[in-house]
Design a protein around this motif. Structure first.
Motif, PDB file in Angstrom:
ATOM      1  N   PHE A 172     -37.392  61.525  84.610  1.00  0.00           N
ATOM      2  CA  PHE A 172     -38.697  61.411  83.782  1.00  0.00           C
ATOM      3  C   PHE A 172     -37.927  61.764  82.416  1.00  0.00           C
ATOM      4  CE2 PHE A 172     -42.166  62.347  80.842  1.00  0.00           C
ATOM      5  CZ  PHE A 172     -43.336  61.223  81.302  1.00  0.00           C
TER       6      PHE A 172
ATOM      7  N   GLN B 235     -37.626  59.826  78.846  1.00  0.00           N
ATOM      8  CA  GLN B 235     -38.218  60.229  77.474  1.00  0.00           C
ATOM      9  C   GLN B 235     -37.068  59.874  76.428  1.00  0.00           C
ATOM     10  OE1 GLN B 235     -41.491  63.632  77.761  1.00  0.00           O
ATOM     11  NE2 GLN B 235     -39.389  64.578  78.080  1.00  0.00           N
TER      12      GLN B 235
ATOM     13  N   ALA C  52     -38.836  57.784  88.394  1.00  0.00           N
ATOM     14  CA  ALA C  52     -39.663  58.819  88.067  1.00  0.00           C
ATOM     15  C   ALA C  52     -41.094  59.146  88.771  1.00  0.00           C
ATOM     16  CB  ALA C  52     -40.026  58.840  86.703  1.00  0.00           C
TER      17      ALA C  52
ATOM     18  N   GLU D  36     -42.994  62.561  89.168  1.00  0.00           N
ATOM     19  CA  GLU D  36     -42.829  62.963  87.755  1.00  0.00           C
ATOM     20  C   GLU D  36     -43.806  62.205  86.911  1.00  0.00           C
ATOM     21  OE1 GLU D  36     -38.355  64.965  87.890  1.00  0.00           O
ATOM     22  OE2 GLU D  36     -38.868  62.985  86.757  1.00  0.00           O
ATOM     23  N   MET D  37     -44.106  60.999  87.264  1.00  0.00           N
ATOM     24  CA  MET D  37     -44.882  60.074  86.557  1.00  0.00           C
ATOM     25  C   MET D  37     -46.025  59.419  87.237  1.00  0.00           C
ATOM     26  SD  MET D  37     -43.283  56.503  84.712  1.00  0.00           S
ATOM     27  CE  MET D  37     -44.487  54.967  84.749  1.00  0.00           C
TER      28      MET D  37
ATOM     29  N   ARG E 145     -47.067  61.739  82.355  1.00  0.00           N
ATOM     30  CA  ARG E 145     -46.648  62.474  83.422  1.00  0.00           C
ATOM     31  C   ARG E 145     -47.629  62.650  84.508  1.00  0.00           C
ATOM     32  NH1 ARG E 145     -42.415  66.095  82.534  1.00  0.00           N
ATOM     33  NH2 ARG E 145     -41.532  65.876  80.775  1.00  0.00           N
TER      34      ARG E 145
END
Length: 227
Positions: free
Chosen positions: A104, A108, A155, A160-161, A205
């Motif tokens: 993640f 970004q 991710a 994490e996502m 997130r």
């Protein structure tokens, strides 16, 4: 993210650009980057003289590299998309590298790098003047799709996502955030784009704080909206 080797004007991911002397290659890259910015600010009909001036070259140099507006617009599309592809492939490598922060964080970094290419401000230019079936652009697009899909899948798999967003959602956000608002200057947009992008990324997130309405956008949706 443009790779220039001695005697070559090769952009990352492109294998069809003819070889040039190093100084000629630098001039060509300056012209294309200046054209990107001028087209964002003034549209497809922006004066080519202004592009040459912004690039710091003479008109003769511009026309020697790009005999017409169409060839310059196509090169802007190739350069911008190759630079975004290079960001995505770098992020993919970093996602599993020690100290890389995980998928993640890599996602970004990719997103913040991609908005710097101002692709939203170029959507109308590309849609109206670039063939979406151009073989070189199709190849770049497919590699970009694979890199970003893989990064987002990693991710999600890492927890994490959020699971109800997809790659098209990210590209729509990048496009919209880099499209100049009516009645505002591009400079004003530049001041706030990374702030608003981070607000969007925080919403990606996991765990999700809400249920998103509708369905997740796909890469295909994003492409259809542009072509």
């Amino acid at each position: 993210m443009t790779t220039v080797a001695a005697g070559s004007a090769r952009v990352a991911g492109s294998v069809r650009t003819p070889k040039l002397r190093a100084d000629a290659s630098r001039n060509r890259e300056r012209i294309v980057l200046a054209a990107r910015d001028v087209f964002v600010e003034d549209g497809a009909d922006a004066p080519l003289d202004e592009i040459a001036k912004r690039a710091g070259v003479g008109n003769a140099t511009l026309y020697r590299n790009f005999p017409d507006r169409a060839s310059l617009i196509r090169e802007v599309a190739i350069l911008v998309k190759n630079r975004i592809l290079a960001l995505a492939e770098t992020a993919t490598t970093e996602a599993s590298a020690p100290g890389g922060g995980g998928p993640f964080e890599a996602l970004q970094r990719f997103a913040h790098g991609a908005v710097a290419e101002k692709v939203g401000g170029l959507c109308a230019l590309f849609t109206g003047h670039v063939d979406p079936n151009d073989p070189e652009l199709v190849e770049i697009r497919e590699r970009l799709r694979a890199a970003v899909c893989g990064l987002m899948d990693r991710a999600r798999d890492a927890g994490e996502m959020r699971p109800d967003a997809d790659h098209g959602d990210l590209f729509i956000a990048i496009s919209q955030l880099t499209r100049p608002l009516p009645g505002t200057t591009c400079g004003l947009l530049d001041e706030f784009v990374h702030r608003h992008l981070q607000l969007f990324l925080d919403g990606l997130r996991a765990p999700a704080r809400s249920t998103l309405p509708g369905r997740a956008a796909t890469f295909e949706d994003f492409q259809q909206s542009r072509h």
